[in-house]
Design a protein around this motif. Sequence first.
Motif, PDB file in Angstrom:
ATOM      1  N   GLY A   5      29.656  38.629  36.728  1.00  0.00           N
ATOM      2  CA  GLY A   5      29.408  37.485  36.484  1.00  0.00           C
ATOM      3  C   GLY A   5      30.180  37.212  35.049  1.00  0.00           C
ATOM      4  O   GLY A   5      30.269  38.261  34.379  1.00  0.00           O
ATOM      5  N   GLY A   6      30.576  35.948  34.991  1.00  0.00           N
ATOM      6  CA  GLY A   6      31.336  35.529  33.828  1.00  0.00           C
ATOM      7  C   GLY A   6      32.174  34.673  33.790  1.00  0.00           C
ATOM      8  O   GLY A   6      32.333  33.734  34.784  1.00  0.00           O
ATOM      9  N   LEU A   7      33.278  34.329  32.626  1.00  0.00           N
ATOM     10  CA  LEU A   7      34.337  33.226  32.666  1.00  0.00           C
ATOM     11  C   LEU A   7      35.461  33.841  32.977  1.00  0.00           C
ATOM     12  O   LEU A   7      35.928  34.796  32.644  1.00  0.00           O
ATOM     13  CB  LEU A   7      34.373  32.733  31.370  1.00  0.00           C
ATOM     14  N   TYR A   8      36.204  33.111  33.951  1.00  0.00           N
ATOM     15  CA  TYR A   8      37.636  33.310  34.496  1.00  0.00           C
ATOM     16  C   TYR A   8      38.621  32.237  34.399  1.00  0.00           C
ATOM     17  O   TYR A   8      38.269  31.358  35.218  1.00  0.00           O
ATOM     18  CB  TYR A   8      37.492  33.930  35.895  1.00  0.00           C
ATOM     19  N   GLU A   9      39.337  32.385  33.514  1.00  0.00           N
ATOM     20  CA  GLU A   9      40.149  31.046  33.280  1.00  0.00           C
ATOM     21  C   GLU A   9      41.628  31.222  34.249  1.00  0.00           C
ATOM     22  O   GLU A   9      42.468  32.228  33.794  1.00  0.00           O
ATOM     23  CB  GLU A   9      40.648  30.915  31.717  1.00  0.00           C
ATOM     24  N   ILE A  10      41.810  30.224  35.214  1.00  0.00           N
ATOM     25  CA  ILE A  10      42.878  30.625  35.933  1.00  0.00           C
ATOM     26  C   ILE A  10      43.273  29.113  36.305  1.00  0.00           C
ATOM     27  O   ILE A  10      42.634  28.113  36.168  1.00  0.00           O
ATOM     28  CB  ILE A  10      42.441  31.134  37.077  1.00  0.00           C
ATOM     29  N   GLY A  11      44.731  28.778  36.818  1.00  0.00           N
ATOM     30  CA  GLY A  11      45.163  27.706  37.286  1.00  0.00           C
ATOM     31  C   GLY A  11      44.543  27.199  38.374  1.00  0.00           C
ATOM     32  O   GLY A  11      44.085  28.000  39.207  1.00  0.00           O
ATOM     33  N   PHE A  12      44.334  25.870  38.552  1.00  0.00           N
ATOM     34  CA  PHE A  12      43.837  25.526  39.791  1.00  0.00           C
ATOM     35  C   PHE A  12      44.854  25.654  40.847  1.00  0.00           C
ATOM     36  O   PHE A  12      46.005  26.085  40.682  1.00  0.00           O
ATOM     37  CB  PHE A  12      43.894  23.974  39.795  1.00  0.00           C
ATOM     38  N   GLY A  13      43.916  25.968  42.201  1.00  0.00           N
ATOM     39  CA  GLY A  13      44.427  26.221  43.270  1.00  0.00           C
ATOM     40  C   GLY A  13      44.022  27.389  44.026  1.00  0.00           C
ATOM     41  O   GLY A  13      44.375  27.852  44.988  1.00  0.00           O
TER      42      GLY A  13
END
Length: 528
Positions: free
Chosen positions: A326-334
């Motif tokens: 569990g956590g935050l994952y910043e990634i580009g859409f798609g």
Amino acid sequence: MMRVFISRDMASVALGADDVARAFAQAGCEVVRTGSRGLFSIEPLVEVDTDAGRIGFGPVGPDDVAAVLEGSHASRLGPVAELPFFAGQQRFTFARCGVIDPLSLTDYAAQDGWVGLEKARAQAPQAVVDTVKGSGLRGRGGAGFPTGIKWQTVLDAPADEKFIVSNADEGDSGTFADRMLMEGDPFCLIEGMAIAAHAVGARHGYIYIRSEYPFCIATMRAAIEASAHIVAPFTLEVREGAGAYVCGEETALLDSIEGKRGQVRAKPPLPALQGLFGQPTVINNVLSLAAVPFILSEGAEAYAAVGFGRSRGTMPVQLAGNVKHGGLYEIGFGITLGELVNEIGGGTASGRPVRAVQVGGPLGAYFPPGMFHLPFDYEAFAQAGGLIGHAGITVFDDSVDMAHMARFAMEFCAAESCGKCTPCRIGSTRGVEIMDRIIAQRPGGEEKKDPGLRWDDGGLGKALYSRSPSRIDVSIEGQTALLRDLADTMKYGSLCALGGFTPYPVLSALDYFPEDFGAPAPIKEAAE
């Protein structure tokens, strides 16, 4: 003196970070409190400053200090940024979270802080708005409305006073990105709001934070005071919410700031024309405003180059529920839903098969593994009968009862409705009653003993329906049809998204998991 970095994020503190920090201070270390990097399975995380860079250990307890300082502790992770969970991310908005002291102006400036504001103030307001338009940034709070168009409307509106409002009333279950950003990099939000103020001609702004976030409130107030001389003549203040979920809706939020009961306003007029105190108002989510400094600093093209279709830039995805990582994952859409759940999240924490994921908070749709091919994109989710919302993903294993989850959606709406419109206020209550009757009639089902219309011998419900048997079908099939009809009324007749989006979890549970409603199970999709 050994220098160590330990998170002061609310989630980290809940896992014992304060005790760990005290233990390292007592051992003679210089302790720097940071935000969280966003992987909570390794919290409390300790990073030790060495000649080879910052080396992470986690999770760490107060009794592990000596072993960590010797570098021999079993929880040694190495450079945290090189861990698989972080190495694949594209951190535009959360680049500083977990890295800097959140209240250090020196740290913020050393990590390219205020560059976007400087570039914005060197340009005309229209040029700044055009840059935001060119980036393709869309609202990160749920609707996905183009941010630049909203700013343009406020810029063009004639008025002596305009306002910037940040919606930090993060009420969706399984979401924590706003909190993490405000506790880990508060100056980023302040800079984004100051850029917005320059772009539209506003002099004052408000950050509306839910009362359940005391760390956020304290951190943002301290950050506002520390940076006042930098963002002047723009001024800011924090307004604390009162715990109502509906105040996450922008017009109810504005009423709450004005000191009124939080109720949804009819539109038009739009807040961009008549918002806070009747003046043109930019109201954006925390993540929308926090994305702006990168856009002004690096350029619209750099932001727009990442993404998928009409969904440009990055999205901080929050993984919660029964999930291993569990956590935050910043990634580009798609990126696909399956990649997020299985590869990034690691599947369920229980080790059982994933049965469903809910995307977009308590009003988001439920998707089975057969839909995991969906790209994380506003349009793709809308076509599939769902929504991205605030990008919270809640994972459930195969022990979940989807009929009870559909009931919860109606119950949640009934509890949180502001009461202004009939479809939401009455429809949600009737929805709970319908779900109780469906659950009671399933094989082996038992009636839920809730107040209201009952379905038992001699109960009001049975007596009422028996008086008009020709008009009302009380079978599972009849009640299911009635539920669909009610959902349609709520979706198209409610004044705001609370009542309008409640049908998403209900209908998706009904469509993808009909066996939990007493109907035959669907044929497995080929994609599964």
